[in-house]
Design an enzyme around this catalytic site. Structure first.
Site, PDB file in Angstrom:
ATOM      1  N   MET A   1      41.957  49.244  36.113  1.00 61.40           N
ATOM      2  CA  MET A   1      41.111  48.889  34.724  1.00 61.40           C
ATOM      3  C   MET A   1      39.725  48.798  34.807  1.00 61.40           C
ATOM      4  SD  MET A   1      44.069  45.762  34.304  1.00 61.40           S
ATOM      5  CE  MET A   1      44.210  45.080  36.021  1.00 61.40           C
TER       6      MET A   1
ATOM      7  N   SER B   1      36.314  42.000  31.880  1.00 63.34           N
ATOM      8  CA  SER B   1      37.048  41.090  30.756  1.00 63.34           C
ATOM      9  C   SER B   1      37.481  41.769  29.514  1.00 63.34           C
ATOM     10  CB  SER B   1      36.089  39.831  30.392  1.00 63.34           C
ATOM     11  OG  SER B   1      35.985  39.238  31.606  1.00 63.34           O
TER      12      SER B   1
ATOM     13  N   PHE C   1      35.672  47.824  41.771  1.00 63.80           N
ATOM     14  CA  PHE C   1      36.433  46.806  42.227  1.00 63.80           C
ATOM     15  C   PHE C   1      38.169  47.002  42.150  1.00 63.80           C
ATOM     16  CE2 PHE C   1      33.322  44.157  39.413  1.00 63.80           C
ATOM     17  CZ  PHE C   1      32.229  44.331  40.318  1.00 63.80           C
ATOM     18  N   ILE C   2      38.519  48.201  42.794  1.00 59.99           N
ATOM     19  CA  ILE C   2      39.753  48.495  42.824  1.00 59.99           C
ATOM     20  C   ILE C   2      40.413  48.113  44.168  1.00 59.99           C
ATOM     21  CG2 ILE C   2      41.269  50.356  42.524  1.00 59.99           C
ATOM     22  CD1 ILE C   2      39.427  49.444  40.005  1.00 59.99           C
TER      23      ILE C   2
ATOM     24  N   GLN D   1      52.502  38.161  34.636  1.00 58.97           N
ATOM     25  CA  GLN D   1      53.098  38.176  35.903  1.00 58.97           C
ATOM     26  C   GLN D   1      51.730  38.120  37.084  1.00 58.97           C
ATOM     27  OE1 GLN D   1      56.909  39.542  37.063  1.00 58.97           O
ATOM     28  NE2 GLN D   1      56.309  40.626  38.892  1.00 58.97           N
ATOM     29  N   GLU D   2      50.993  38.958  36.803  1.00 57.40           N
ATOM     30  CA  GLU D   2      49.799  39.027  37.807  1.00 57.40           C
ATOM     31  C   GLU D   2      49.122  37.693  37.742  1.00 57.40           C
ATOM     32  OE1 GLU D   2      47.109  42.387  36.810  1.00 57.40           O
ATOM     33  OE2 GLU D   2      45.655  41.503  38.223  1.00 57.40           O
TER      34      GLU D   2
ATOM     35  N   GLN E   1      33.801  20.685  53.951  1.00 55.73           N
ATOM     36  CA  GLN E   1      32.798  19.353  54.063  1.00 55.73           C
ATOM     37  C   GLN E   1      33.433  18.515  54.944  1.00 55.73           C
ATOM     38  OE1 GLN E   1      30.028  19.069  52.674  1.00 55.73           O
ATOM     39  NE2 GLN E   1      29.437  16.800  53.392  1.00 55.73           N
TER      40      GLN E   1
ATOM     41  N   HIS F   1      35.176  19.282  57.710  1.00 57.76           N
ATOM     42  CA  HIS F   1      34.810  19.848  58.841  1.00 57.76           C
ATOM     43  C   HIS F   1      33.151  19.693  59.438  1.00 57.76           C
ATOM     44  CE1 HIS F   1      38.719  21.718  58.460  1.00 57.76           C
ATOM     45  NE2 HIS F   1      38.870  22.367  59.445  1.00 57.76           N
TER      46      HIS F   1
HETATM   47  C1  LIG Z   1      38.008  41.618  44.955  1.00 62.10           C
HETATM   48  C2  LIG Z   1      38.442  41.929  43.730  1.00 62.10           C
HETATM   49  C3  LIG Z   1      39.712  42.944  43.399  1.00 62.10           C
HETATM   50  C4  LIG Z   1      39.938  43.268  42.102  1.00 62.10           C
HETATM   51  N1  LIG Z   1      40.687  44.108  41.970  1.00 62.10           N
HETATM   52  C5  LIG Z   1      40.872  44.900  40.825  1.00 62.10           C
HETATM   53  C6  LIG Z   1      41.894  45.769  40.730  1.00 62.10           C
HETATM   54  O1  LIG Z   1      42.487  46.214  41.726  1.00 62.10           O
HETATM   55  N2  LIG Z   1      41.821  46.578  39.539  1.00 62.10           N
HETATM   56  C7  LIG Z   1      41.113  46.324  38.688  1.00 62.10           C
HETATM   57  O2  LIG Z   1      41.145  46.972  37.586  1.00 62.10           O
HETATM   58  N3  LIG Z   1      40.238  45.411  38.687  1.00 62.10           N
HETATM   59  C8  LIG Z   1      39.965  44.606  39.845  1.00 62.10           C
HETATM   60  N4  LIG Z   1      39.360  43.391  40.049  1.00 62.10           N
HETATM   61  C9  LIG Z   1      38.234  43.357  39.016  1.00 62.10           C
HETATM   62  C10 LIG Z   1      38.477  42.089  38.073  1.00 62.10           C
HETATM   63  O3  LIG Z   1      39.842  42.016  37.181  1.00 62.10           O
HETATM   64  C11 LIG Z   1      37.196  41.709  37.144  1.00 62.10           C
HETATM   65  O4  LIG Z   1      36.100  41.169  38.052  1.00 62.10           O
HETATM   66  C12 LIG Z   1      37.428  40.739  36.382  1.00 62.10           C
HETATM   67  O5  LIG Z   1      38.479  40.963  35.080  1.00 62.10           O
HETATM   68  C13 LIG Z   1      36.246  40.443  35.557  1.00 62.10           C
HETATM   69  O6  LIG Z   1      35.532  41.400  34.872  1.00 62.10           O
HETATM   70  P1  LIG Z   1      33.788  41.484  35.159  1.00 62.10           P
HETATM   71  O7  LIG Z   1      33.793  41.520  36.689  1.00 62.10           O
HETATM   72  O8  LIG Z   1      33.394  42.743  34.262  1.00 62.10           O
HETATM   73  O9  LIG Z   1      33.245  40.508  34.565  1.00 62.10           O
HETATM   74  P2  LIG Z   1      32.629  40.082  33.225  1.00 62.10           P
HETATM   75  O10 LIG Z   1      33.771  40.594  32.305  1.00 62.10           O
HETATM   76  O11 LIG Z   1      31.242  40.983  33.048  1.00 62.10           O
HETATM   77  O12 LIG Z   1      32.407  38.532  33.108  1.00 62.10           O
HETATM   78  C14 LIG Z   1      31.174  37.850  33.343  1.00 62.10           C
HETATM   79  C15 LIG Z   1      31.193  36.780  33.022  1.00 62.10           C
HETATM   80  O13 LIG Z   1      31.241  36.420  31.539  1.00 62.10           O
HETATM   81  C16 LIG Z   1      32.476  35.657  31.069  1.00 62.10           C
HETATM   82  N5  LIG Z   1      32.913  36.181  30.047  1.00 62.10           N
HETATM   83  C17 LIG Z   1      33.134  37.362  29.735  1.00 62.10           C
HETATM   84  N6  LIG Z   1      33.824  37.380  28.643  1.00 62.10           N
HETATM   85  C18 LIG Z   1      33.797  35.981  27.905  1.00 62.10           C
HETATM   86  C19 LIG Z   1      34.407  35.378  26.856  1.00 62.10           C
HETATM   87  N7  LIG Z   1      35.077  36.168  25.850  1.00 62.10           N
HETATM   88  N8  LIG Z   1      34.364  34.165  26.836  1.00 62.10           N
HETATM   89  C20 LIG Z   1      33.744  33.328  27.661  1.00 62.10           C
HETATM   90  N9  LIG Z   1      33.197  33.853  28.968  1.00 62.10           N
HETATM   91  C21 LIG Z   1      33.394  35.264  28.998  1.00 62.10           C
HETATM   92  C22 LIG Z   1      33.476  35.884  32.331  1.00 62.10           C
HETATM   93  O14 LIG Z   1      34.340  34.747  32.347  1.00 62.10           O
HETATM   94  C23 LIG Z   1      32.383  35.811  33.514  1.00 62.10           C
HETATM   95  O15 LIG Z   1      32.100  34.505  34.067  1.00 62.10           O
HETATM   96  C24 LIG Z   1      38.943  43.047  41.198  1.00 62.10           C
HETATM   97  C25 LIG Z   1      37.720  42.330  41.130  1.00 62.10           C
HETATM   98  C26 LIG Z   1      37.474  41.652  42.446  1.00 62.10           C
HETATM   99  C27 LIG Z   1      36.200  40.665  42.607  1.00 62.10           C
END
Ligand SMILES: Cc1cc2nc3c(=O)[nH]c(=O)nc-3n(C[C@H](O)[C@H](O)[C@H](O)COP(=O)(O)OP(=O)(O)OC[C@H]3O[C@@H](n4cnc5c(N)ncnc54)[C@H](O)[C@@H]3O)c2cc1C
Length: 375
Positions: A114, A121, A145-146, A232-233, A327, A329
């Site tokens: 995604m 987000s 980040f997949i 579900q996720e 903390q 620990h």
């Molecule tokens: C270890 C790991 C595994 C992952 N696995 C997958 C995967 O398998 N497949 C996949 O597709 N993705 C995966 N992800 C991605 C993950 O779903 C995204 O990182 C997450 O959805 C957040 O998106 P972003 O990193 O672009 O943050 P952003 O959307 O840029 O957000 C940055 C900050 O802004 C805030 N923000 C954004 N919009 C709003 C709003 N409307 N109101 C208030 N605050 C807001 C957020 O809450 C956050 O604090 C993974 C991420 C990690 C770190």
């Protein structure tokens, strides 16, 4: 009986390997096949495809027992409880026949693409394009980040099939892409703060041609399907958060009984007792809510608000709990030889993926009728 089986398997086949997977930065395919053979990769999948014919509660048991053993790097939930339900519920009979049996056996691993470098987000803003060319879709774009990015064999790719659609999310579709398709390119395995054994990676789609029959759930339906399946996720994250909290708490209780300061176990200090009493209470409160939510989800209730509540609250608890336990620990908590250090690092991502905790609160507020644009 199922939990006892999972426990035996996890004690014997998983816990002894976790440290090695963390050191190597990846799990191994063998364990997936072993889990498949044991029936742990599709307990909620239909029996006709080799699944267990059970429901989500079986998945939850597997997640709890893996979290209990800190096998976060395996991320079987991404495959079993997040991706396979898309195929089960929205796949054509041919897609189910082709993809479910080997996935349930642990021979092919399934992930979901995604997130993109420019959008996480704001999922409706995905830029990956899928253009129809006769009997094929041609995909171009970058994902990041997949999970399972290196080991995965099949990916559900979120792509824009109609750039002119209004609103934009109606132009989004899901397309199944086999990882050996030319133009499906695995990028870097990313260096992370926690989850060292999880192969979170970049993925590139470069003129990647897949048959039109790989469309999952109909053209333009991608966003709607994602919104349904993300529930579900989020419940999976909450289940794993509470189970991880329990393990960190139990280990900390053992530690404070052994460690001595000022001539007594640190467990004897009232601060230690109060902190752990508070955390133990919060874990029980969280467990009760998550258990109730799992049952409501299996019953088919609308749990959009409760899943969001559970996701933010339990992961917030996990972050606080691992910080407090670290903390207690002292300096040893900062040393990687004590598992609480990795527990603390692993907890950090829980409030970020599967929809950030801020997005969870946006969804709750919407359900509370607080968003005037959706009145
Ligand atoms: C270890 C790991 C595994 C992952 N696995 C997958 C995967 O398998 N497949 C996949 O597709 N993705 C995966 N992800 C991605 C993950 O779903 C995204 O990182 C997450 O959805 C957040 O998106 P972003 O990193 O672009 O943050 P952003 O959307 O840029 O957000 C940055 C900050 O802004 C805030 N923000 C954004 N919009 C709003 C709003 N409307 N109101 C208030 N605050 C807001 C957020 O809450 C956050 O604090 C993974 C991420 C990690 C770190």
């Amino acid at each position: 009986m199922f939990r006892a089986q999972v426990r035996r398997f996890a004690d014997r086949e998983i816990e002894p390997k976790v440290t090695e997977w963390n050191r190597r930065g990846i799990t191994d395919r063998e364990i997936w096949k072993r889990m498949g053979a044991e029936g742990l990769l599709g307990p909620a999948m239909p029996e006709e495809y080799g699944g267990g014919g059970g429901d989500f509660l079986y998945d939850a048991i597997v997640m709890e027992e893996l979290s209990r053993r800190r096998a976060h790097g395996l991320m079987t939930a991404v495959h079993t409880s997040i991706c396979l339900p898309y195929i089960r519920d929205f796949g054509t009979p041919e897609q189910k026949k082709r993809y479910l049996p080997p996935a349930i056996r642990g021979e092919t691993l399934v992930g979901i693409c995604m997130t993109e470098p420019g959008t996480g987000s704001d999922l409706a803003n995905v830029q990956t394009r899928a253009v129809r060319d006769g009997d094929h879709w041609i995909l171009n774009g970058a994902k990041t980040f997949i999970s399972l990015g290196q080991l995965g064999d099949l990916f559900i790719v979120v792509a824009r099939t109609d750039p002119a659609a209004k609103p934009a999310h109606r132009g989004i579709s899901l397309i199944l892409v086999e990882a050996d398709t030319p133009g499906f390119v695995r990028g870097r395995k990313l260096e992370k703060l926690g989850l060292p054994a999880q192969d979170t990676s970049e993925i590139f789609l470069q003129d990647c041609r897949v048959p039109v029959t790989n469309l999952l759930g109909g053209e333009g339906n991608g966003f709607k399907i994602l919104m349904e399946k993300l529930q579900q996720e989020r419940i999976c994250i909450a289940v794993s958060a509470i189970a991880s909290c329990r393990r960190a708490l139990d280990d900390t209780i053992d530690y404070v009984k052994q460690r001595r300061a000022f001539g007594q176990p640190i467990a004897a200090f009232q601060n230690t007792q109060f902190k752990l009493a508070e955390l133990a209470t919060q874990v029980e409160v969280g467990q009760a809510f998550v258990d109730q939510l799992c049952v409501a989800h299996v019953r088919g209730d609308d749990v959009v608000m409760e899943a969001s509540m559970a996701k933010w609250w339990t992961t917030d608890l996990q972050k606080r709990l691992t910080s407090e336990c670290l903390q207690l620990h002292g300096g040893y908590g900062f040393m990687m030889e004590y598992p609480i250090a990795l527990d603390y690092a692993d907890a950090a991502v829980q409030s970020i993926y599967a929809g950030t905790n801020e997005i969870m609160k946006v969804l709750i507020a919407r359900r509370l009728g607080l968003d005037p644009t959706r009145a």
